[in-house]
Write a protein that holds these residues in place. Structure first.
Motif, PDB file in Angstrom:
ATOM      1  N   THR A  41       0.844  -1.206   0.000  1.00 15.74           N
ATOM      2  CA  THR A  41       0.000   0.000   0.000  1.00 15.74           C
ATOM      3  C   THR A  41       0.872   1.246   0.000  1.00 15.74           C
ATOM      4  O   THR A  41       1.799   1.363   0.807  1.00 15.74           O
ATOM      5  CB  THR A  41      -0.914   0.024   1.239  1.00 15.74           C
ATOM      6  OG1 THR A  41      -1.706  -1.165   1.272  1.00 15.74           O
ATOM      7  CG2 THR A  41      -1.822   1.244   1.204  1.00 15.74           C
ATOM      8  N   PRO A  42       0.597   2.202  -0.884  1.00 15.97           N
ATOM      9  CA  PRO A  42       1.396   3.435  -0.911  1.00 15.97           C
ATOM     10  C   PRO A  42       1.218   4.255   0.374  1.00 15.97           C
ATOM     11  O   PRO A  42       0.138   4.288   0.967  1.00 15.97           O
ATOM     12  CB  PRO A  42       0.825   4.198  -2.114  1.00 15.97           C
ATOM     13  CG  PRO A  42       0.149   3.178  -2.954  1.00 15.97           C
ATOM     14  CD  PRO A  42      -0.389   2.164  -1.984  1.00 15.97           C
ATOM     15  N   ILE A  43       2.279   4.914   0.767  1.00 18.46           N
ATOM     16  CA  ILE A  43       2.270   5.783   1.932  1.00 18.46           C
ATOM     17  C   ILE A  43       3.130   6.999   1.607  1.00 18.46           C
ATOM     18  O   ILE A  43       4.129   6.891   0.883  1.00 18.46           O
ATOM     19  CB  ILE A  43       2.791   5.043   3.187  1.00 18.46           C
ATOM     20  CG1 ILE A  43       2.770   5.974   4.422  1.00 18.46           C
ATOM     21  CG2 ILE A  43       4.176   4.469   2.968  1.00 18.46           C
ATOM     22  CD1 ILE A  43       3.103   5.229   5.727  1.00 18.46           C
ATOM     23  N   ALA A  44       2.732   8.141   2.109  1.00 16.80           N
ATOM     24  CA  ALA A  44       3.521   9.367   1.928  1.00 16.80           C
ATOM     25  C   ALA A  44       3.647  10.064   3.267  1.00 16.80           C
ATOM     26  O   ALA A  44       2.700  10.075   4.066  1.00 16.80           O
ATOM     27  CB  ALA A  44       2.866  10.288   0.901  1.00 16.80           C
ATOM     28  N   ILE A  45       4.800  10.633   3.492  1.00 10.24           N
ATOM     29  CA  ILE A  45       5.037  11.443   4.687  1.00 10.24           C
ATOM     30  C   ILE A  45       5.425  12.841   4.229  1.00 10.24           C
ATOM     31  O   ILE A  45       6.346  13.001   3.412  1.00 10.24           O
ATOM     32  CB  ILE A  45       6.140  10.829   5.567  1.00 10.24           C
ATOM     33  CG1 ILE A  45       5.651   9.495   6.148  1.00 10.24           C
ATOM     34  CG2 ILE A  45       6.535  11.784   6.685  1.00 10.24           C
ATOM     35  CD1 ILE A  45       6.702   8.736   6.918  1.00 10.24           C
ATOM     36  N   VAL A  46       4.715  13.825   4.735  1.00  7.93           N
ATOM     37  CA  VAL A  46       5.015  15.221   4.405  1.00  7.93           C
ATOM     38  C   VAL A  46       5.314  15.964   5.706  1.00  7.93           C
ATOM     39  O   VAL A  46       4.465  16.056   6.590  1.00  7.93           O
ATOM     40  CB  VAL A  46       3.852  15.901   3.664  1.00  7.93           C
ATOM     41  CG1 VAL A  46       4.203  17.357   3.356  1.00  7.93           C
ATOM     42  CG2 VAL A  46       3.527  15.149   2.376  1.00  7.93           C
TER      43      VAL A  46
END
Length: 251
Positions: free
Chosen positions: A184-189
């Motif tokens: 599953t894609p995950i992004a941290i900003v």
């Protein structure tokens, strides 16, 4: 009068027009110094009394407001993002109510929305996710059993996770245990909308390694969703064959 104002996610231009106006007019400004961009204080009058609530307790904040009220001064309580989300404003509003202090709330742009802008991503894609869950990993503040990440993961919705970057390994374990695939894609900003904004994209199985050495340790939003890397159905709103109250379908 007390105006509880959402300062927005960081970019000084992302405060609302009303919030900026109150900030310019305020006699007293109590701001969340650990998170609010100090550039916003440039809007304040030179004679305004400015207090950093990062160094204050709740009774001290309330006492400062009471003092301002007794002398007929207007106070802005400046919170980061939108004050309704993890803003700890309810306890302040309740204290104002008990003391008969008039107040209102000016909403702000939340960091989870600034994160979507930074990612250039819509959270609600047809056929992928039509729900956004705003939550956090359990830490010093407990989370009800039904709201733990493992339980929420069963919905497979877009999840925006606040205040949890220092517990990323636990976050990943809970999400996978709850049903998200390791791919599953995950992004941290980190610090969305600030000049030093950082973005890291990966999958649940690779994200912990991907952020190593990036200096991401606070003020970071975690977004988990298949919308970050999936094909999706086009919206019916603009489909030529779809009629609605403003447009007839074309054949």
């Amino acid at each position: 009068m007390v105006h509880i104002v959402g300062a927005g996610p960081g970019d000084p231009e992302l405060i609302t027009v009303k919030g900026q106006r109150y900030l310019k007019e305020a006699d007293v400004v109590i701001y969340a110094g650990s998170l609010v961009n100090p550039q916003l204080l440039d809007c304040c009058r030179s004679d305004a009394k400015i207090l950093n609530s990062a160094h204050m307790t709740l009774p001290e904040v309330v006492a400062a407001v009471e003092e301002a009220e007794q002398t007929g001064k207007m106070t802005v309580r400046l919170h980061t993002g939108d004050p309704a989300i993890y803003g700890a404003i309810q306890e302040q509003m309740d204290a104002f109510e008990k003391r008969g202090i008039a107040y209102d709330v000016v909403p702000g742009v939340s960091s989870f929305l600034a994160t979507a802008a930074a990612l250039k991503q819509e959270y609600t894609l047809p056929g992928i996710s039509q729900t956004v869950i705003i939550t956090r990993q359990e830490g010093r503040t407990p989370v009800p059993e039904r709201e733990k990440l493992r339980s929420l993961a069963a919905h497979q919705a877009t999840m925006c996770i606040f205040l949890s970057i220092t517990m990323l390994e636990d976050v990943v374990k809970e999400l996978i245990a709850g049903g998200y695939e390791e791919t599953t894609p995950i992004a941290i900003v980190q610090k969305a909308s600030w000049p030093d904004q950082k973005i890291v994209r990966a999958t649940l199985s690779t994200i912990c390694e991907a952020i190593e050495g990036k200096g991401i340790d606070r003020t970071a939003m975690i977004v988990v969703s298949r919308c970050l890397g999936s094909d999706y159905e086009l919206s019916r709103l603009y489909a030529p064959e779809f009629s609605h109250m403003f447009r007839k379908a074309s054949k």
